[in-house]
Design a protein around this motif. Structure first.
Motif, PDB file in Angstrom:
ATOM      1  N   GLY A 117      -4.643   0.416   3.348  1.00  0.00           N
ATOM      2  CA  GLY A 117      -3.659   0.561   4.418  1.00  0.00           C
ATOM      3  C   GLY A 117      -2.483   1.344   3.889  1.00  0.00           C
ATOM      4  O   GLY A 117      -2.521   1.884   2.789  1.00  0.00           O
ATOM      5  N   GLN A 118      -1.452   1.397   4.680  1.00  0.00           N
ATOM      6  CA  GLN A 118      -0.277   2.121   4.224  1.00  0.00           C
ATOM      7  C   GLN A 118       0.982   1.493   4.783  1.00  0.00           C
ATOM      8  O   GLN A 118       0.935   0.753   5.739  1.00  0.00           O
ATOM      9  CB  GLN A 118      -0.365   3.578   4.639  1.00  0.00           C
ATOM     10  N   GLY A 119       2.089   1.805   4.157  1.00  0.00           N
ATOM     11  CA  GLY A 119       3.369   1.314   4.643  1.00  0.00           C
ATOM     12  C   GLY A 119       3.727  -0.032   4.086  1.00  0.00           C
ATOM     13  O   GLY A 119       3.802  -0.223   2.882  1.00  0.00           O
ATOM     14  N   ALA A 120       3.909  -0.983   4.994  1.00  0.00           N
ATOM     15  CA  ALA A 120       4.387  -2.305   4.606  1.00  0.00           C
ATOM     16  C   ALA A 120       3.461  -3.378   5.160  1.00  0.00           C
ATOM     17  O   ALA A 120       2.679  -3.136   6.068  1.00  0.00           O
ATOM     18  CB  ALA A 120       5.798  -2.514   5.157  1.00  0.00           C
ATOM     19  N   ILE A 121       3.599  -4.549   4.578  1.00  0.00           N
ATOM     20  CA  ILE A 121       2.899  -5.727   5.099  1.00  0.00           C
ATOM     21  C   ILE A 121       3.941  -6.516   5.879  1.00  0.00           C
ATOM     22  O   ILE A 121       4.987  -6.880   5.334  1.00  0.00           O
ATOM     23  CB  ILE A 121       2.329  -6.593   3.954  1.00  0.00           C
ATOM     24  N   THR A 122       3.662  -6.763   7.143  1.00  0.00           N
ATOM     25  CA  THR A 122       4.555  -7.595   7.948  1.00  0.00           C
ATOM     26  C   THR A 122       4.032  -9.022   7.871  1.00  0.00           C
ATOM     27  O   THR A 122       2.880  -9.281   8.193  1.00  0.00           O
ATOM     28  CB  THR A 122       4.599  -7.127   9.412  1.00  0.00           C
ATOM     29  N   VAL A 123       4.901  -9.906   7.408  1.00  0.00           N
ATOM     30  CA  VAL A 123       4.550 -11.317   7.264  1.00  0.00           C
ATOM     31  C   VAL A 123       5.250 -12.071   8.385  1.00  0.00           C
ATOM     32  O   VAL A 123       6.470 -12.008   8.520  1.00  0.00           O
ATOM     33  CB  VAL A 123       4.985 -11.857   5.882  1.00  0.00           C
ATOM     34  N   ARG A 124       4.468 -12.790   9.198  1.00  0.00           N
ATOM     35  CA  ARG A 124       5.013 -13.577  10.303  1.00  0.00           C
ATOM     36  C   ARG A 124       4.774 -15.057  10.015  1.00  0.00           C
ATOM     37  O   ARG A 124       3.649 -15.469   9.788  1.00  0.00           O
ATOM     38  CB  ARG A 124       4.364 -13.198  11.622  1.00  0.00           C
ATOM     39  N   THR A 125       5.855 -15.817  10.006  1.00  0.00           N
ATOM     40  CA  THR A 125       5.779 -17.263   9.805  1.00  0.00           C
ATOM     41  C   THR A 125       6.472 -17.939  10.978  1.00  0.00           C
ATOM     42  O   THR A 125       7.037 -17.262  11.847  1.00  0.00           O
ATOM     43  CB  THR A 125       6.474 -17.682   8.493  1.00  0.00           C
ATOM     44  N   SER A 126       6.450 -19.252  11.005  1.00  0.00           N
ATOM     45  CA  SER A 126       7.158 -19.956  12.070  1.00  0.00           C
ATOM     46  C   SER A 126       8.674 -19.787  11.938  1.00  0.00           C
ATOM     47  O   SER A 126       9.409 -20.126  12.854  1.00  0.00           O
ATOM     48  CB  SER A 126       6.782 -21.440  12.067  1.00  0.00           C
ATOM     49  N   TYR A 127       9.140 -19.221  10.825  1.00  0.00           N
ATOM     50  CA  TYR A 127      10.562 -18.967  10.613  1.00  0.00           C
ATOM     51  C   TYR A 127      10.972 -17.580  11.097  1.00  0.00           C
ATOM     52  O   TYR A 127      12.146 -17.284  11.203  1.00  0.00           O
ATOM     53  CB  TYR A 127      10.910 -19.100   9.122  1.00  0.00           C
ATOM     54  N   GLY A 128      10.013 -16.690  11.333  1.00  0.00           N
ATOM     55  CA  GLY A 128      10.324 -15.328  11.757  1.00  0.00           C
ATOM     56  C   GLY A 128       9.426 -14.334  11.036  1.00  0.00           C
ATOM     57  O   GLY A 128       8.448 -14.710  10.385  1.00  0.00           O
ATOM     58  N   ALA A 129       9.782 -13.065  11.144  1.00  0.00           N
ATOM     59  CA  ALA A 129       8.978 -12.001  10.537  1.00  0.00           C
ATOM     60  C   ALA A 129       9.802 -11.279   9.480  1.00  0.00           C
ATOM     61  O   ALA A 129      11.025 -11.165   9.584  1.00  0.00           O
ATOM     62  CB  ALA A 129       8.528 -11.014  11.598  1.00  0.00           C
ATOM     63  N   SER A 130       9.096 -10.808   8.454  1.00  0.00           N
ATOM     64  CA  SER A 130       9.750  -9.996   7.434  1.00  0.00           C
ATOM     65  C   SER A 130       8.781  -8.899   7.010  1.00  0.00           C
ATOM     66  O   SER A 130       7.569  -9.071   7.059  1.00  0.00           O
ATOM     67  CB  SER A 130      10.183 -10.849   6.232  1.00  0.00           C
ATOM     68  N   SER A 131       9.351  -7.793   6.619  1.00  0.00           N
ATOM     69  CA  SER A 131       8.543  -6.652   6.203  1.00  0.00           C
ATOM     70  C   SER A 131       8.593  -6.548   4.693  1.00  0.00           C
ATOM     71  O   SER A 131       9.675  -6.533   4.104  1.00  0.00           O
ATOM     72  CB  SER A 131       9.101  -5.380   6.847  1.00  0.00           C
ATOM     73  N   TRP A 132       7.423  -6.487   4.079  1.00  0.00           N
ATOM     74  CA  TRP A 132       7.325  -6.399   2.628  1.00  0.00           C
ATOM     75  C   TRP A 132       6.838  -5.001   2.273  1.00  0.00           C
ATOM     76  O   TRP A 132       5.702  -4.645   2.612  1.00  0.00           O
ATOM     77  CB  TRP A 132       6.333  -7.420   2.096  1.00  0.00           C
ATOM     78  N   PRO A 133       7.660  -4.199   1.585  1.00  0.00           N
ATOM     79  CA  PRO A 133       7.184  -2.875   1.149  1.00  0.00           C
ATOM     80  C   PRO A 133       5.954  -3.054   0.258  1.00  0.00           C
ATOM     81  O   PRO A 133       5.900  -3.963  -0.562  1.00  0.00           O
ATOM     82  CB  PRO A 133       8.353  -2.303   0.365  1.00  0.00           C
ATOM     83  N   ALA A 134       4.959  -2.197   0.452  1.00  0.00           N
ATOM     84  CA  ALA A 134       3.702  -2.367  -0.283  1.00  0.00           C
ATOM     85  C   ALA A 134       3.161  -1.014  -0.754  1.00  0.00           C
ATOM     86  O   ALA A 134       3.501   0.031  -0.205  1.00  0.00           O
ATOM     87  CB  ALA A 134       2.682  -3.054   0.615  1.00  0.00           C
ATOM     88  N   VAL A 135       2.337  -1.091  -1.784  1.00  0.00           N
ATOM     89  CA  VAL A 135       1.677   0.096  -2.345  1.00  0.00           C
ATOM     90  C   VAL A 135       0.196  -0.220  -2.537  1.00  0.00           C
ATOM     91  O   VAL A 135      -0.191  -1.380  -2.650  1.00  0.00           O
ATOM     92  CB  VAL A 135       2.297   0.527  -3.698  1.00  0.00           C
ATOM     93  N   ILE A 136      -0.609   0.817  -2.599  1.00  0.00           N
ATOM     94  CA  ILE A 136      -2.041   0.643  -2.852  1.00  0.00           C
ATOM     95  C   ILE A 136      -2.221   0.366  -4.342  1.00  0.00           C
ATOM     96  O   ILE A 136      -1.677   1.073  -5.187  1.00  0.00           O
ATOM     97  CB  ILE A 136      -2.832   1.916  -2.467  1.00  0.00           C
ATOM     98  N   ALA A 137      -2.986  -0.667  -4.647  1.00  0.00           N
ATOM     99  CA  ALA A 137      -3.283  -1.020  -6.034  1.00  0.00           C
ATOM    100  C   ALA A 137      -4.764  -1.350  -6.132  1.00  0.00           C
ATOM    101  O   ALA A 137      -5.411  -1.659  -5.143  1.00  0.00           O
ATOM    102  CB  ALA A 137      -2.442  -2.220  -6.470  1.00  0.00           C
TER     103      ALA A 137
END
Length: 183
Positions: A108-128
């Motif tokens: 994939g590309q870009g970021a991983i969006t993590v959604r929890t019952s507390y809200g959403a956050s975007s985690w910058p990510a790279v291919i590994a």
């Protein structure tokens, strides 16, 4: 006597004459013409079928799979998938740097969006990864967002552009990796 007979019979004659005179009244006029009915509007074409409302991640079915915990010399690892040999999600602690990486199989590309019952956050990510590409995001072990993963109400979601959303249960293996990495 003739006059008396006439006067006596006069009221008897007056009633039928009154009815005859009343019948001579002009007939009622013809009803006024009705206005032409207004033209009907053209029928409205049927609307396109409504698209089903997008179901929020909390109400979607969970992604099939289970969490597996593994002790590793570099740090503990939690793997999620239908088998531990081909995980769809990896939560790994690097004890030397006190950092936790979240890896999602498939690239994939870009970021991983993590959604929890507390809200959403975007985690910058790279291919590994060379054999099996993973989109990987790294956070410090003390990051509060990791607590949101561990304590989300039963599940959390991971979204990557171009891939299906993973709906993952928030089981004890996640907390174990985070706590051991902090400890």
């Amino acid at each position: 006597m003739r006059l008396t007979r006439f006067l006596v019979s006069a009221p008897a004659l007056a009633a039928p004459l009154t009815l005859l005179v009343a019948g001579c009244v002009a007939p009622p006029s013809a009803p006024a013409p009705r206005p032409a009915p207004a033209p009907r509007p053209a029928p409205v074409p049927p609307a396109e079928p409504a698209q089903p409302a997008a179901v929020e991640w909390q109400y979607r079915p969970a992604t099939p799979g289970n969490w597996t915990y593994r002790a590793d010399p570099a740090g503990p690892v939690a793997l999620f998938g239908e088998s531990a040999s081909a995980p769809r999600l990896t939560l790994r602690c690097d004890r030397a740097t006190r950092r936790i990486s979240l890896g999602r199989a498939g690239g994939g590309q870009g970021a991983i969006t993590v959604r929890t019952s507390y809200g959403a956050s975007s985690w910058p990510a790279v291919i590994a990864g060379t054999q099996v590409p993973q989109l990987t995001a790294v956070r410090g072990a003390s990051d509060a967002v990791l607590d949101q993963l561990a304590y989300s109400r039963g599940r959390f979601a991971l979204e990557v552009q171009g891939q299906e959303t993973l709906i993952v249960p928030a089981w004890a293996e996640i907390s174990r990796v985070i706590e051991e990495c902090r400890g």
